[in-house]
Scaffold this motif. Sequence first.
Motif, PDB file in Angstrom:
ATOM      1  N   ASP A 121      -6.524  29.744   1.620  1.00 23.39           N
ATOM      2  CA  ASP A 121      -6.445  30.458   2.906  1.00 23.39           C
ATOM      3  C   ASP A 121      -7.784  30.415   3.632  1.00 23.39           C
ATOM      4  N   TYR A 122      -8.869  30.503   2.876  1.00 22.75           N
ATOM      5  CA  TYR A 122     -10.193  30.399   3.506  1.00 22.75           C
ATOM      6  C   TYR A 122     -10.320  29.065   4.241  1.00 22.75           C
ATOM      7  N   GLN A 123      -9.896  27.982   3.595  1.00 21.17           N
ATOM      8  CA  GLN A 123      -9.974  26.673   4.225  1.00 21.17           C
ATOM      9  C   GLN A 123      -9.080  26.590   5.464  1.00 21.17           C
ATOM     10  N   GLN A 124      -7.912  27.225   5.402  1.00 23.65           N
ATOM     11  CA  GLN A 124      -7.015  27.218   6.562  1.00 23.65           C
ATOM     12  C   GLN A 124      -7.629  27.962   7.740  1.00 23.65           C
ATOM     13  N   PHE A 125      -8.246  29.094   7.458  1.00 22.52           N
ATOM     14  CA  PHE A 125      -8.914  29.837   8.536  1.00 22.52           C
ATOM     15  C   PHE A 125     -10.067  29.017   9.116  1.00 22.52           C
ATOM     16  N   LEU A 126     -10.778  28.317   8.253  1.00 20.24           N
ATOM     17  CA  LEU A 126     -11.893  27.492   8.712  1.00 20.24           C
ATOM     18  C   LEU A 126     -11.380  26.309   9.539  1.00 20.24           C
ATOM     19  N   ASP A 127     -10.298  25.688   9.081  1.00 23.86           N
ATOM     20  CA  ASP A 127      -9.707  24.561   9.812  1.00 23.86           C
ATOM     21  C   ASP A 127      -9.247  24.991  11.205  1.00 23.86           C
ATOM     22  N   GLY A 128      -8.678  26.179  11.313  1.00 25.71           N
ATOM     23  CA  GLY A 128      -8.118  26.630  12.580  1.00 25.71           C
ATOM     24  C   GLY A 128      -9.135  27.151  13.571  1.00 25.71           C
ATOM     25  N   PHE A 129     -10.343  27.487  13.101  1.00 28.10           N
ATOM     26  CA  PHE A 129     -11.340  28.143  13.950  1.00 28.10           C
ATOM     27  C   PHE A 129     -11.674  27.361  15.225  1.00 28.10           C
ATOM     28  N   PRO A 130     -11.946  26.045  15.156  1.00 34.84           N
ATOM     29  CA  PRO A 130     -12.323  25.324  16.390  1.00 34.84           C
ATOM     30  C   PRO A 130     -11.204  25.272  17.427  1.00 34.84           C
ATOM     31  N   ARG A 131      -9.969  25.432  16.998  1.00 37.41           N
ATOM     32  CA  ARG A 131      -8.846  25.356  17.932  1.00 37.41           C
ATOM     33  C   ARG A 131      -8.513  26.701  18.568  1.00 37.41           C
ATOM     34  N   GLN A 132      -9.230  27.742  18.198  1.00 34.64           N
ATOM     35  CA  GLN A 132      -8.951  29.067  18.735  1.00 34.64           C
ATOM     36  C   GLN A 132      -9.821  29.371  19.942  1.00 34.64           C
ATOM     37  N   ASP A 133      -9.300  30.249  20.821  1.00 31.69           N
ATOM     38  CA  ASP A 133     -10.150  30.698  21.919  1.00 31.69           C
ATOM     39  C   ASP A 133     -11.093  31.783  21.402  1.00 31.69           C
ATOM     40  N   ALA A 134     -11.994  32.236  22.259  1.00 26.08           N
ATOM     41  CA  ALA A 134     -13.058  33.137  21.817  1.00 26.08           C
ATOM     42  C   ALA A 134     -12.518  34.446  21.252  1.00 26.08           C
ATOM     43  N   ARG A 135     -11.468  34.985  21.868  1.00 22.19           N
ATOM     44  CA  ARG A 135     -10.893  36.246  21.362  1.00 22.19           C
ATOM     45  C   ARG A 135     -10.302  36.049  19.970  1.00 22.19           C
ATOM     46  N   GLN A 136      -9.592  34.952  19.796  1.00 17.84           N
ATOM     47  CA  GLN A 136      -8.985  34.685  18.496  1.00 17.84           C
ATOM     48  C   GLN A 136     -10.052  34.443  17.430  1.00 17.84           C
ATOM     49  N   GLN A 137     -11.136  33.805  17.828  1.00 16.46           N
ATOM     50  CA  GLN A 137     -12.190  33.534  16.847  1.00 16.46           C
ATOM     51  C   GLN A 137     -12.795  34.825  16.310  1.00 16.46           C
ATOM     52  N   LEU A 138     -12.932  35.840  17.148  1.00 13.09           N
ATOM     53  CA  LEU A 138     -13.490  37.111  16.688  1.00 13.09           C
ATOM     54  C   LEU A 138     -12.545  37.841  15.739  1.00 13.09           C
ATOM     55  N   ALA A 139     -11.278  37.452  15.731  1.00 16.99           N
ATOM     56  CA  ALA A 139     -10.307  38.042  14.798  1.00 16.99           C
ATOM     57  C   ALA A 139     -10.128  37.176  13.554  1.00 16.99           C
ATOM     58  N   ASN A 140     -10.761  36.017  13.535  1.00 15.19           N
ATOM     59  CA  ASN A 140     -10.651  35.117  12.397  1.00 15.19           C
ATOM     60  C   ASN A 140     -11.616  35.587  11.299  1.00 15.19           C
ATOM     61  N   PRO A 141     -11.140  35.758  10.055  1.00 13.30           N
ATOM     62  CA  PRO A 141     -12.027  36.245   8.993  1.00 13.30           C
ATOM     63  C   PRO A 141     -13.297  35.435   8.821  1.00 13.30           C
ATOM     64  N   VAL A 142     -13.244  34.109   9.046  1.00 10.19           N
ATOM     65  CA  VAL A 142     -14.445  33.306   8.789  1.00 10.19           C
ATOM     66  C   VAL A 142     -15.566  33.647   9.761  1.00 10.19           C
ATOM     67  N   TRP A 143     -15.230  34.169  10.945  1.00  7.66           N
ATOM     68  CA  TRP A 143     -16.281  34.592  11.875  1.00  7.66           C
ATOM     69  C   TRP A 143     -17.097  35.721  11.249  1.00  7.66           C
ATOM     70  N   HIS A 144     -16.419  36.640  10.590  1.00  5.37           N
ATOM     71  CA  HIS A 144     -17.094  37.789   9.983  1.00  5.37           C
ATOM     72  C   HIS A 144     -17.749  37.410   8.659  1.00  5.37           C
ATOM     73  N   ILE A 145     -17.125  36.517   7.907  1.00  6.13           N
ATOM     74  CA  ILE A 145     -17.696  36.081   6.632  1.00  6.13           C
ATOM     75  C   ILE A 145     -19.026  35.369   6.855  1.00  6.13           C
ATOM     76  N   HIS A 146     -19.118  34.599   7.948  1.00  4.34           N
ATOM     77  CA  HIS A 146     -20.309  33.797   8.211  1.00  4.34           C
ATOM     78  C   HIS A 146     -21.137  34.348   9.381  1.00  4.34           C
ATOM     79  N   ALA A 147     -21.004  35.627   9.654  1.00  3.76           N
ATOM     80  CA  ALA A 147     -21.830  36.278  10.684  1.00  3.76           C
ATOM     81  C   ALA A 147     -21.797  35.533  12.009  1.00  3.76           C
ATOM     82  N   GLY A 148     -20.587  35.102  12.398  1.00  6.95           N
ATOM     83  CA  GLY A 148     -20.418  34.494  13.706  1.00  6.95           C
ATOM     84  C   GLY A 148     -20.649  33.003  13.762  1.00  6.95           C
ATOM     85  N   HIS A 149     -21.054  32.385  12.649  1.00  6.27           N
ATOM     86  CA  HIS A 149     -21.356  30.954  12.665  1.00  6.27           C
ATOM     87  C   HIS A 149     -20.707  30.257  11.466  1.00  6.27           C
TER      88      HIS A 149
END
Length: 545
Positions: A347-375
Amino acid sequence: MSTLDPANPNDLRALAEQSNAWPFEQARAIVARLKKKPKDEVLFATGYGPSGLPHIGTFGEVARTTMVRHAFRVLTEDKIRTRLIAVSDDMDGLRKVPDNVPNKEMLTEYLGKPLTSVPDPFGTHPSFGAHNNARLRAFLDAFGFDYEFASSTEYYKSGKFDAALLRVLERIEQVMAIMLPSLREERAASYSPFLPICPRSGVVLYVPVVAHDARAGTISYDDPETKERVTLPVTGGHCKLQWKPDWAMRWFALGIDYEMAGKDLIDSVKLSGKICTALGGLPPEGFNYELFLDEQGQKISKSKGNGLTIDEWLRYASPESLSLFMYREPKSAKRLYFDVIPRNVDDYQQFLDGFPRQDARQQLANPVWHIHAGHPPAADMPVTFQLLLTLVSSSNAENAATLWGFIGRYRPGVTPQTHPKLDAMVGYAINYYRDFVAPTKKFREPTDTERAALQDLRDALSQLPPECSAEEIQNVVYEIGRREPFLDAVKKGKDGRPGVSLDWFNMLYQVLLGQEKGPRFGSFVAVYGLPNAVTMIDGALARSG
């Protein structure tokens, strides 16, 4: 797509102010707190009871608090300094000997003494408390957490808590009025927020305080063995507080603004909050997270050692997968056992794979944004963990070289050198297979109908060209399974005909691999190789023939 630019601090803050991600919800409560009581610095805190070895729940509190801290920094555009203090309650007395340590007999001689006065049963540190503190710090350091470690023993003995302890003594009647209604009658009769450290034995004493002198800063008690009256200062490490007043005193002394706690401590948080207020402080913000459960659904315990340890998780999976487990649904009870690991890795890999395809609002709701402090890093994982596990199982490949042979044929150019994280995951998969899959592996016999379907699948796969894609293989597998008893009348295929139920795919894994479930079968065959898959089916048919 959002027109706001997440790279712009103002735009990022605007998005964060509207985000439903739980770290932002928590951070907004701290922002509201500062509007009522402005400060130049915000202090986050976590607590650790080093009575047993650190477990994942301990790490989870630091990880989650770090996520809230980063969310707060975004909301305030990093204009307010923040610090995270990890406090070890290492002056607590050793109440019982943990089950998961060596030299238990030796430890029984030190029951009741502060953990930093108990010898280390592992023989590597000055005390048992120091050993467990070191284990915690080593892991937090390995994750790169930005924190300051605080030893309760050091703070008591150095005088850092002295002013706050004297305030507790000055307002002891108010503290008692808060605590006594929460206690059983028998305990209330002898209760004192102060616990003297016996000068004679070094034991933390739970004894009635017969006198207290706020002006002198002392308490008096009768030694339970010698019956002599003993007077001690409450400062300088001569006494410690019972844990709920201790928690409140720490909040007051250090000016803590945020600290979360487990659901089992809801009432304790309320009591400590009232005591903090009585001392003249403002209780911190925070929330109560749900508890982790073991395989039997019981609360995990440091002293019982019935949950996963930090080292165990890292034997089977990446640190990022553990962070994802901590991020998810913190207010829902979750099983913390070995079988949750594969899902969190993938699931971590799926969230990471999907991150570039999300808009900014969706990215802030993606767990990997919080796991990696926004980067979050770029995703680059050619195969899933579940697929690796199935490859190990199907080939009995308990060495990395064999697995890399399959991977290299499936994805030319992918090597341990080009994909070090995949190389690590190969090692995790081998460890997981050896410890959990192999011991429970059990092939079931196919029915006559299933044998006929397997024979057809074998023949169909043998006729496919070697360069067939995973999707093309999956289509063949799907078509072979489109027969009774595997038809699914509810789930229609793309052509409108009845679909194929999961029973078909589950049968393939149970009969061919001796496991209940697996990855997408077409992807597995593409990596494993068509000839190998045909041979595997031949073996299953021979076993049951």
